[in-house]
Design a protein around this motif. Structure first.
Motif, PDB file in Angstrom:
ATOM      1  N   LEU A   3     -11.810   6.465   6.126  1.00 43.60           N
ATOM      2  CA  LEU A   3     -12.311   6.824   5.199  1.00 43.60           C
ATOM      3  C   LEU A   3     -12.173   7.181   3.830  1.00 43.60           C
ATOM      4  N   ASN A   4     -11.205   8.844   3.714  1.00 39.42           N
ATOM      5  CA  ASN A   4     -11.592   9.586   2.434  1.00 39.42           C
ATOM      6  C   ASN A   4     -10.344   8.651   2.093  1.00 39.42           C
ATOM      7  N   LEU A   5      -9.160   7.821   2.974  1.00 42.99           N
ATOM      8  CA  LEU A   5      -7.899   7.313   2.774  1.00 42.99           C
ATOM      9  C   LEU A   5      -8.467   6.093   1.556  1.00 42.99           C
ATOM     10  N   ARG A   6      -8.721   5.302   2.741  1.00 47.54           N
ATOM     11  CA  ARG A   6      -9.901   4.118   2.207  1.00 47.54           C
ATOM     12  C   ARG A   6     -10.237   4.340   0.470  1.00 47.54           C
ATOM     13  N   ASN A   7     -11.073   5.075   0.123  1.00 50.04           N
ATOM     14  CA  ASN A   7     -11.371   4.888  -0.734  1.00 50.04           C
ATOM     15  C   ASN A   7     -10.613   6.110  -2.340  1.00 50.04           C
ATOM     16  N   ALA A   8      -9.434   6.064  -1.916  1.00 51.24           N
ATOM     17  CA  ALA A   8      -8.959   6.951  -2.569  1.00 51.24           C
ATOM     18  C   ALA A   8      -7.947   5.856  -3.097  1.00 51.24           C
ATOM     19  N   ILE A   9      -7.425   5.026  -1.801  1.00 53.42           N
ATOM     20  CA  ILE A   9      -6.842   3.891  -2.483  1.00 53.42           C
ATOM     21  C   ILE A   9      -7.625   2.815  -4.042  1.00 53.42           C
ATOM     22  N   ILE A  10      -8.511   2.453  -3.413  1.00 55.15           N
ATOM     23  CA  ILE A  10      -9.361   2.353  -4.112  1.00 55.15           C
ATOM     24  C   ILE A  10      -9.710   2.069  -4.860  1.00 55.15           C
ATOM     25  N   GLY A  32       9.286  -1.804   1.113  1.00 51.77           N
ATOM     26  CA  GLY A  32       9.246  -1.104   2.665  1.00 51.77           C
ATOM     27  C   GLY A  32       9.277   0.259   2.516  1.00 51.77           C
ATOM     28  N   GLU A  33       8.139   0.450   2.056  1.00 47.04           N
ATOM     29  CA  GLU A  33       8.110   1.985   3.102  1.00 47.04           C
ATOM     30  C   GLU A  33       6.871   2.019   3.757  1.00 47.04           C
ATOM     31  N   GLU A  34       7.247   2.324   5.459  1.00 46.26           N
ATOM     32  CA  GLU A  34       5.889   2.390   5.669  1.00 46.26           C
ATOM     33  C   GLU A  34       4.648   2.825   5.548  1.00 46.26           C
ATOM     34  N   LYS A  35       4.928   4.177   4.766  1.00 45.82           N
ATOM     35  CA  LYS A  35       3.837   4.379   4.307  1.00 45.82           C
ATOM     36  C   LYS A  35       2.806   3.763   2.791  1.00 45.82           C
ATOM     37  N   MET A  36       3.755   2.516   2.264  1.00 51.21           N
ATOM     38  CA  MET A  36       2.370   1.961   1.706  1.00 51.21           C
ATOM     39  C   MET A  36       1.411   0.463   2.103  1.00 51.21           C
ATOM     40  N   LEU A  37       1.877   0.548   3.320  1.00 52.23           N
ATOM     41  CA  LEU A  37       0.985   0.009   4.279  1.00 52.23           C
ATOM     42  C   LEU A  37      -0.088  -0.570   4.764  1.00 52.23           C
ATOM     43  N   PRO A  38      -0.549   1.111   4.325  1.00 54.84           N
ATOM     44  CA  PRO A  38      -2.283   1.497   4.388  1.00 54.84           C
ATOM     45  C   PRO A  38      -2.829   0.666   3.290  1.00 54.84           C
ATOM     46  N   GLY A  39      -2.144   0.762   2.395  1.00 54.46           N
ATOM     47  CA  GLY A  39      -2.599   0.195   1.077  1.00 54.46           C
ATOM     48  C   GLY A  39      -2.217  -0.832   0.566  1.00 54.46           C
TER      49      GLY A  39
END
Length: 71
Positions: A3-10, A32-39
Motif C-alpha cells: 500500500l505504501n508503494l501505491r500511495n507513493a506512486i499516486i 520497457g523496464e520491469e520496475k515501471m510496471l507497478p506504476g
C-alpha cells in the motif's frame, strides 16, 4: 502490492497536468523496464476506479483487441 508503494506512486503524480501524465506513461512504456510496471498498474487502477461501465467496456475491448494483435 504494498500500500505504501501505491500511495507513493499516486503522490508522485498528483497535481500533474494531462501532458505530464502522458509523458510519464509514454516514458514508462518506452523504457520497457520491469520496475515501471507497478506504476502503470496503479495509474490503470485509478482510471478503472473512476470509469463508468461504458468506459470500462471500451477499455476491455481495446485490451482484448491489442492482445489479439500481439499473438
Amino acid at each position: 502490492m504494498n500500500l505504501n508503494l501505491r500511495n507513493a506512486i499516486i503522490h508522485n503524480v498528483s497535481g500533474n497536468n494531462q501532458q505530464q501524465l502522458e509523458d510519464t506513461i509514454v516514458d514508462a512504456i518506452h523504457r520497457g523496464e520491469e520496475k515501471m510496471l507497478p506504476g502503470l498498474g496503479v495509474l490503470f487502477e485509478v482510471i478503472w476506479q473512476h470509469a463508468d461501465e461504458q468506459e470500462k467496456q471500451m477499455m476491455l475491448q481495446t485490451l482484448e483487441d491489442g492482445l489479439n494483435k500481439t499473438q
